[in-house]
Design a protein around this motif. Structure first.
Motif, PDB file in Angstrom:
ATOM      1  N   ASN A   1      45.402  13.891   8.686  1.00  0.00           N
ATOM      2  CA  ASN A   1      46.296  14.488   7.697  1.00  0.00           C
ATOM      3  C   ASN A   1      45.514  14.634   6.397  1.00  0.00           C
ATOM      4  O   ASN A   1      44.310  14.368   6.363  1.00  0.00           O
ATOM      5  N   GLN A   2      46.182  15.022   5.332  1.00  0.00           N
ATOM      6  CA  GLN A   2      45.467  15.295   4.086  1.00  0.00           C
ATOM      7  C   GLN A   2      44.900  14.039   3.417  1.00  0.00           C
ATOM      8  O   GLN A   2      44.009  14.134   2.581  1.00  0.00           O
ATOM      9  N   ASP A   3      45.418  12.875   3.774  1.00  0.00           N
ATOM     10  CA  ASP A   3      44.915  11.623   3.207  1.00  0.00           C
ATOM     11  C   ASP A   3      43.993  10.874   4.165  1.00  0.00           C
ATOM     12  O   ASP A   3      43.617   9.732   3.911  1.00  0.00           O
TER      13      ASP A   3
ATOM     14  N   LEU B   1      41.955  20.740  -3.524  1.00  0.00           N
ATOM     15  CA  LEU B   1      40.646  20.213  -3.921  1.00  0.00           C
ATOM     16  C   LEU B   1      40.782  19.313  -5.140  1.00  0.00           C
ATOM     17  O   LEU B   1      40.168  18.236  -5.196  1.00  0.00           O
ATOM     18  N   ALA B   2      41.591  19.724  -6.099  1.00  0.00           N
ATOM     19  CA  ALA B   2      41.804  18.902  -7.296  1.00  0.00           C
ATOM     20  C   ALA B   2      42.449  17.563  -6.928  1.00  0.00           C
ATOM     21  O   ALA B   2      42.059  16.507  -7.449  1.00  0.00           O
ATOM     22  N   LYS B   3      43.416  17.597  -6.003  1.00  0.00           N
ATOM     23  CA  LYS B   3      44.057  16.360  -5.550  1.00  0.00           C
ATOM     24  C   LYS B   3      43.054  15.461  -4.825  1.00  0.00           C
ATOM     25  O   LYS B   3      43.069  14.240  -4.977  1.00  0.00           O
ATOM     26  N   PHE B   4      42.215  16.087  -4.018  1.00  0.00           N
ATOM     27  CA  PHE B   4      41.222  15.322  -3.263  1.00  0.00           C
ATOM     28  C   PHE B   4      40.244  14.629  -4.208  1.00  0.00           C
ATOM     29  O   PHE B   4      39.918  13.450  -4.035  1.00  0.00           O
TER      30      PHE B   4
ATOM     31  N   ALA C   1      42.025  17.787   4.337  1.00  0.00           N
ATOM     32  CA  ALA C   1      42.418  17.496   2.956  1.00  0.00           C
ATOM     33  C   ALA C   1      42.581  18.778   2.145  1.00  0.00           C
ATOM     34  O   ALA C   1      43.435  18.871   1.267  1.00  0.00           O
ATOM     35  N   ILE C   2      41.760  19.784   2.462  1.00  0.00           N
ATOM     36  CA  ILE C   2      41.800  21.043   1.722  1.00  0.00           C
ATOM     37  C   ILE C   2      42.732  22.056   2.388  1.00  0.00           C
ATOM     38  O   ILE C   2      43.501  22.740   1.720  1.00  0.00           O
TER      39      ILE C   2
ATOM     40  N   LEU D   1      31.272  18.573   0.357  1.00  0.00           N
ATOM     41  CA  LEU D   1      31.782  19.316   1.507  1.00  0.00           C
ATOM     42  C   LEU D   1      33.166  19.875   1.206  1.00  0.00           C
ATOM     43  O   LEU D   1      33.471  21.018   1.579  1.00  0.00           O
ATOM     44  N   ALA D   2      34.007  19.105   0.534  1.00  0.00           N
ATOM     45  CA  ALA D   2      35.356  19.580   0.185  1.00  0.00           C
ATOM     46  C   ALA D   2      35.280  20.839  -0.673  1.00  0.00           C
ATOM     47  O   ALA D   2      36.069  21.781  -0.496  1.00  0.00           O
ATOM     48  N   GLN D   3      34.328  20.877  -1.581  1.00  0.00           N
ATOM     49  CA  GLN D   3      34.149  22.051  -2.433  1.00  0.00           C
ATOM     50  C   GLN D   3      33.725  23.269  -1.609  1.00  0.00           C
ATOM     51  O   GLN D   3      34.221  24.385  -1.818  1.00  0.00           O
TER      52      GLN D   3
END
Length: 360
Positions: free
Chosen positions: A340-342, A229-232, A36-37, A206-208
């Motif tokens: 994928n990112q989603d 990250l903002a999109k996630f 995602a990131i 974790l994304a952060q």
């Protein structure tokens, strides 16, 4: 002559200048959040096959090469992936890895007598309920993992270590960032329920951490990673709200899971888990446990008993023999989900759909 020198210079620099950061992940949910990131700006290599279970996994030589060549290893922690502890230490990757369970702010649960005790970071000692994970130590047999066939060797990354990023001018932040990201503070995670990926709030943490690490490794793409990250975060908020609304219709419906690994998801969405076939998937229930489960099914008017695709459904079928109770697979790893990112949003939606299908 100048053209020749230029060509040689570009060729010499190309492994460093044009290679992507190589992130090695332990299991599918970890890969989903990294993807995602990272998008298409980093390479992800996953160790545990999407069709295998980390509970009884043994590393192969190709996995050790991935670890050695990694810029960062992202894993859940020793209470789930004990097979990674020694290899990370031997490869000198402990400090550069991101251990999800040790990240600051992660909400952790301990395995209690009812499987739902909630504890913070400082209360992970003295819990012996989850001894089954000790079986991860000393796995020297690397056979029997035919489904683990994605051995992508990347020798070109052999020299792609953190030292090569000194020109990013992050030296003054190295120690601080590393401590913030990895959280290696000597936490004892014995007894901790390691299925942290089932809580959306933990996924964001974790994304952060992954974002910070990728910005450090690849500062040229810093704005790209931060934008992802903002999109996630925005997508996670929307997905969480939709799932909460849909699962509110089945909050009171009693069910039994295959193993006690859904507490984070269940408590986040207020579901009515009344029992589990086993605390640890590697432990098969005995006759006494089966009798207790049948009593629980009758006593609580259980509507569904979930199986898991990583393990044989035979025990579930045997348990429900002669009853009208429904059964359905519940996949805590999202093995069929395309990376994928989603992917993490798809994972949460798929898991909630599996609950709804059997409980609705």
């Amino acid at each position: 002559m100048n053209k020749l020198l230029l060509a040689v210079g570009v060729s010499a620099l190309s492994p460093l200048a044009f290679s992507k950061p190589m992130i090695v992940t332990s299991i599918s949910p970890v890969s989903m959040i990294v993807a995602a990131i990272s998008g298409d700006r980093a390479e992800i290599q996953q160790i545990v096959s999407s069709t295998a279970s980390p509970h009884d996994f043994a590393l192969r030589p190709s996995d050790l090469r991935k670890i050695n060549n990694a810029d960062t290893v992202v894993w859940v922690g020793e209470s789930l992936e004990r097979f990674l502890e020694k290899p990370l230490e031997n490869a000198g990757k402990e400090e550069s890895s991101i251990e999800w369970l040790a990240l600051k702010g992660v909400e952790l649960h301990n395995f209690g007598e009812d499987g739902h005790d909630d504890h913070g970071h400082d209360d992970h000692e003295g819990h012996d309920d989850h001894e089954g994970h000790d079986d991860h130590e000393g796995h020297d047999d690397h056979e029997g993992h035919d489904d683990h066939d994605h051995d992508h060797d990347h020798e070109e990354h052999d020299d792609h270590d953190h030292e090569e990023h000194d020109d990013h001018d992050h030296e003054e932040h190295d120690d601080h960032d590393r401590e913030e990201l990895t959280g290696h503070e000597g936490h004892n995670h014995d007894g901790v329920d390691p299925h942290v990926w089932l809580a959306p709030e933990n996924a964001l943490i974790l994304a952060q951490a992954v974002t910070m690490r990728l910005v450090y490794l690849d500062s040229d793409n810093a704005s790209y990673y931060k934008g992802n990250l903002a999109k996630f975060e925005k997508g996670l908020e929307a997905t969480d709200a939709e799932i909460r609304k849909s699962l509110s219709k089945v909050k009171t419906v009693p069910y039994i899971v295959f193993h006690d690994g859904y507490t984070y998801f269940e408590e986040h969405y207020g579901l009515n888990h009344v029992g589990e076939i086993t605390v640890s998937p590697e432990r098969k229930p005995g006759a006494k446990k089966v009798a207790e489960l049948r009593h629980e099914i009758e006593e609580h008017n259980v509507q569904c008993v979930f199986s898991e695709p990583q393990f044989s459904p035979a025990i579930v079928k045997s348990l429900l023999d002669g009853s009208n109770v429904k059964t359905a697979p519940l996949d805590p790893l999202g093995g069929d989900i395309k990376l994928n990112q989603d992917a993490y949003f798809t994972f949460l939606n798929t898991l909630s759909g599996q609950f709804l299908k059997c409980l609705g």
